[in-house]
Design a protein around this motif. Sequence first.
Motif, PDB file in Angstrom:
ATOM      1  N   LEU A  19      33.453  22.440  41.325  1.00  0.00           N
ATOM      2  CA  LEU A  19      34.544  21.641  40.674  1.00  0.00           C
ATOM      3  C   LEU A  19      35.514  22.784  40.321  1.00  0.00           C
ATOM      4  N   THR A  20      35.145  23.893  39.830  1.00  0.00           N
ATOM      5  CA  THR A  20      36.254  25.061  39.412  1.00  0.00           C
ATOM      6  C   THR A  20      36.702  25.205  40.603  1.00  0.00           C
ATOM      7  N   MET A  21      36.219  25.543  41.896  1.00  0.00           N
ATOM      8  CA  MET A  21      36.830  25.811  43.146  1.00  0.00           C
ATOM      9  C   MET A  21      38.121  24.868  43.483  1.00  0.00           C
ATOM     10  N   VAL A  22      37.789  23.611  43.528  1.00  0.00           N
ATOM     11  CA  VAL A  22      38.815  22.520  43.458  1.00  0.00           C
ATOM     12  C   VAL A  22      39.962  22.648  42.534  1.00  0.00           C
ATOM     13  N   ASP A  23      39.541  22.939  41.403  1.00  0.00           N
ATOM     14  CA  ASP A  23      40.658  22.999  40.196  1.00  0.00           C
ATOM     15  C   ASP A  23      41.613  24.317  40.519  1.00  0.00           C
ATOM     16  N   THR A  24      40.825  25.438  40.983  1.00  0.00           N
ATOM     17  CA  THR A  24      41.512  26.772  41.271  1.00  0.00           C
ATOM     18  C   THR A  24      42.414  26.483  42.378  1.00  0.00           C
ATOM     19  N   ILE A  25      42.073  25.833  43.429  1.00  0.00           N
ATOM     20  CA  ILE A  25      43.072  25.693  44.705  1.00  0.00           C
ATOM     21  C   ILE A  25      44.029  24.822  44.150  1.00  0.00           C
ATOM     22  N   ALA A  26      44.062  23.777  43.292  1.00  0.00           N
ATOM     23  CA  ALA A  26      44.955  22.972  42.921  1.00  0.00           C
ATOM     24  C   ALA A  26      46.073  23.426  42.117  1.00  0.00           C
ATOM     25  N   ARG A  27      45.497  24.546  41.135  1.00  0.00           N
ATOM     26  CA  ARG A  27      46.511  25.063  40.103  1.00  0.00           C
ATOM     27  C   ARG A  27      47.109  26.130  40.950  1.00  0.00           C
ATOM     28  N   THR A  28      46.535  26.863  41.685  1.00  0.00           N
ATOM     29  CA  THR A  28      47.143  28.162  42.296  1.00  0.00           C
ATOM     30  C   THR A  28      48.074  27.699  43.625  1.00  0.00           C
ATOM     31  N   GLY A  29      47.957  26.482  44.154  1.00  0.00           N
ATOM     32  CA  GLY A  29      48.741  25.709  44.983  1.00  0.00           C
ATOM     33  C   GLY A  29      48.278  26.389  46.714  1.00  0.00           C
ATOM     34  N   GLN A  67      50.987  24.212  51.911  1.00  0.00           N
ATOM     35  CA  GLN A  67      50.518  24.481  50.694  1.00  0.00           C
ATOM     36  C   GLN A  67      49.337  23.450  50.557  1.00  0.00           C
ATOM     37  N   ALA A  68      48.279  23.776  49.519  1.00  0.00           N
ATOM     38  CA  ALA A  68      47.184  22.949  49.378  1.00  0.00           C
ATOM     39  C   ALA A  68      47.543  21.682  48.749  1.00  0.00           C
ATOM     40  N   GLN A  69      47.698  20.724  49.442  1.00  0.00           N
ATOM     41  CA  GLN A  69      48.076  19.557  48.836  1.00  0.00           C
ATOM     42  C   GLN A  69      46.895  18.526  48.644  1.00  0.00           C
ATOM     43  N   LEU A  70      46.507  18.070  47.658  1.00  0.00           N
ATOM     44  CA  LEU A  70      45.530  17.168  47.349  1.00  0.00           C
ATOM     45  C   LEU A  70      45.790  15.765  47.971  1.00  0.00           C
ATOM     46  N   THR A  71      44.669  15.126  48.480  1.00  0.00           N
ATOM     47  CA  THR A  71      44.766  13.723  48.755  1.00  0.00           C
ATOM     48  C   THR A  71      44.529  13.065  47.646  1.00  0.00           C
ATOM     49  N   LEU A  78      39.716  16.059  41.260  1.00  0.00           N
ATOM     50  CA  LEU A  78      40.416  16.942  40.384  1.00  0.00           C
ATOM     51  C   LEU A  78      40.374  16.375  38.948  1.00  0.00           C
ATOM     52  N   HIS A  79      40.910  15.125  38.581  1.00  0.00           N
ATOM     53  CA  HIS A  79      40.722  14.806  37.174  1.00  0.00           C
ATOM     54  C   HIS A  79      39.604  14.412  36.845  1.00  0.00           C
ATOM     55  N   GLU A  80      38.649  13.758  37.314  1.00  0.00           N
ATOM     56  CA  GLU A  80      37.099  13.825  36.667  1.00  0.00           C
ATOM     57  C   GLU A  80      36.446  14.973  36.640  1.00  0.00           C
ATOM     58  N   GLY A  81      36.786  15.857  37.638  1.00  0.00           N
ATOM     59  CA  GLY A  81      35.987  17.318  37.540  1.00  0.00           C
ATOM     60  C   GLY A  81      36.446  18.125  36.537  1.00  0.00           C
ATOM     61  N   ARG A  82      37.782  18.078  36.012  1.00  0.00           N
ATOM     62  CA  ARG A  82      38.290  18.535  34.979  1.00  0.00           C
ATOM     63  C   ARG A  82      37.741  18.127  33.603  1.00  0.00           C
ATOM     64  N   ARG A  83      37.383  16.940  33.796  1.00  0.00           N
ATOM     65  CA  ARG A  83      36.683  16.035  32.477  1.00  0.00           C
ATOM     66  C   ARG A  83      35.332  16.563  32.592  1.00  0.00           C
ATOM     67  N   LEU A  84      34.677  16.517  33.537  1.00  0.00           N
ATOM     68  CA  LEU A  84      33.094  17.097  33.771  1.00  0.00           C
ATOM     69  C   LEU A  84      32.992  18.540  33.172  1.00  0.00           C
ATOM     70  N   LEU A  85      33.915  19.482  33.607  1.00  0.00           N
ATOM     71  CA  LEU A  85      33.877  20.751  33.177  1.00  0.00           C
ATOM     72  C   LEU A  85      33.971  20.986  31.756  1.00  0.00           C
ATOM     73  N   GLN A  86      34.960  20.195  31.055  1.00  0.00           N
ATOM     74  CA  GLN A  86      35.245  20.236  29.579  1.00  0.00           C
ATOM     75  C   GLN A  86      34.140  19.815  28.865  1.00  0.00           C
ATOM     76  N   GLU A  87      33.619  18.579  29.660  1.00  0.00           N
ATOM     77  CA  GLU A  87      32.216  18.096  28.605  1.00  0.00           C
ATOM     78  C   GLU A  87      31.055  19.250  28.716  1.00  0.00           C
ATOM     79  N   MET A  88      30.968  19.755  30.071  1.00  0.00           N
ATOM     80  CA  MET A  88      29.779  20.717  29.976  1.00  0.00           C
ATOM     81  C   MET A  88      30.072  21.908  29.139  1.00  0.00           C
ATOM     82  N   ALA A  89      31.318  22.129  29.171  1.00  0.00           N
ATOM     83  CA  ALA A  89      31.758  23.508  28.102  1.00  0.00           C
ATOM     84  C   ALA A  89      31.368  22.924  26.535  1.00  0.00           C
ATOM     85  N   ALA A  90      31.653  21.670  26.479  1.00  0.00           N
ATOM     86  CA  ALA A  90      31.404  21.386  25.020  1.00  0.00           C
ATOM     87  C   ALA A  90      29.974  21.258  24.712  1.00  0.00           C
ATOM     88  N   VAL A  91      29.115  20.764  25.556  1.00  0.00           N
ATOM     89  CA  VAL A  91      27.582  20.629  25.590  1.00  0.00           C
ATOM     90  C   VAL A  91      27.014  22.187  25.315  1.00  0.00           C
TER      91      VAL A  91
END
Length: 323
Positions: A19-29, A67-71, A78-91
């Motif tokens: 999930l972090t990998m997908v987030d980083t690719i989307a963020r850096t482009g 560029q790295a364009q998301l389908t 990406l949307h759900e992954g970021r939410r899961l990463l936030q929840e895991m960090a909170a836990v």
Amino acid sequence: MPDRNHRPEHHQALTPEALTMVDTIARTGSFAAAARELGKVPSALTYSVRQLEESLDALLFDRSSRQAQLTDAGRELLHEGRRLLQEMAAVASRVRRVANGWETQLAISVEDILSHGTVFELVEAFCQDNADAGTRLRLRTDVLAGTWEALVTGQVELAIGISGEHPNPGGIELHKLGDMPFVYCVAPHHALAAAEGPLDDAVLVHHRAVAVADTAQRLTPRTVNLLPGQDVLTVPSTRAKLEALLRGLGSGFLPEAMARPHIEAGRLVLKSTLRSSPTARLHCAWRAERSALGLGRALQWWLKQLESPATRRSLIERHVHRL
């Protein structure tokens, strides 16, 4: 491409690293920029993305773009992954706090006759002093035996304002909070307002009493200063009882500090009775065996505040009146 018959299960593929990998690719482009940030070579990152896509059976990035364009599927991940990463960090954060002695939640029962304003001042101070603790406070108001019941049944960790009359099942500590005197009051237009001399039970039984309902559900509810055969208006709180007395809907005892400004302003009339005016001897109580590691730090904070004579006095005497 890897054999689809041996690809990992979907839930196994969705690791925090993926999930972090997908987030980083989307963020850096781009894959190259993401690889540099993640400390990988681009070919290894590309291989990891393809493995993830195969395991999910979904194309996550559009390769036709430079560029790295998301389908659409990639954007959803990406949307759900970021939410899961936030929840895991909170836990993880909550686990660290618990390991450091902070409770995830502290439930407190406050006897209805105490000063609500003082309670919320304590809540405000707790939130300011322990902003990083993460302990969620859960307040409830109870009446008479209901406050004790909330503690002994494990619904709360701290009870403020209980009497000391209940049998202790063991493991519960009590400290005296203070004594709260009560006075008998009626409205100026009530029939008892003009009665001379101390009121005896033979007179009171013919007039409606106003009583606050005990919130106990399992223990035997208590009734205080009610006479057999007397008409009773039962209300849910002491403030509702005050309102009923001001309207002349009945008579009854109120905490002296709550009644005093209304008596001084002429909205209530103080009456004496042959039965002595009650004084509630109040305590705070908590479970001593809260955990094997001792009392939680949030509970310790509250107990320390309740050691203050000024705080105890304020809880008993300082009632906020909106006249």
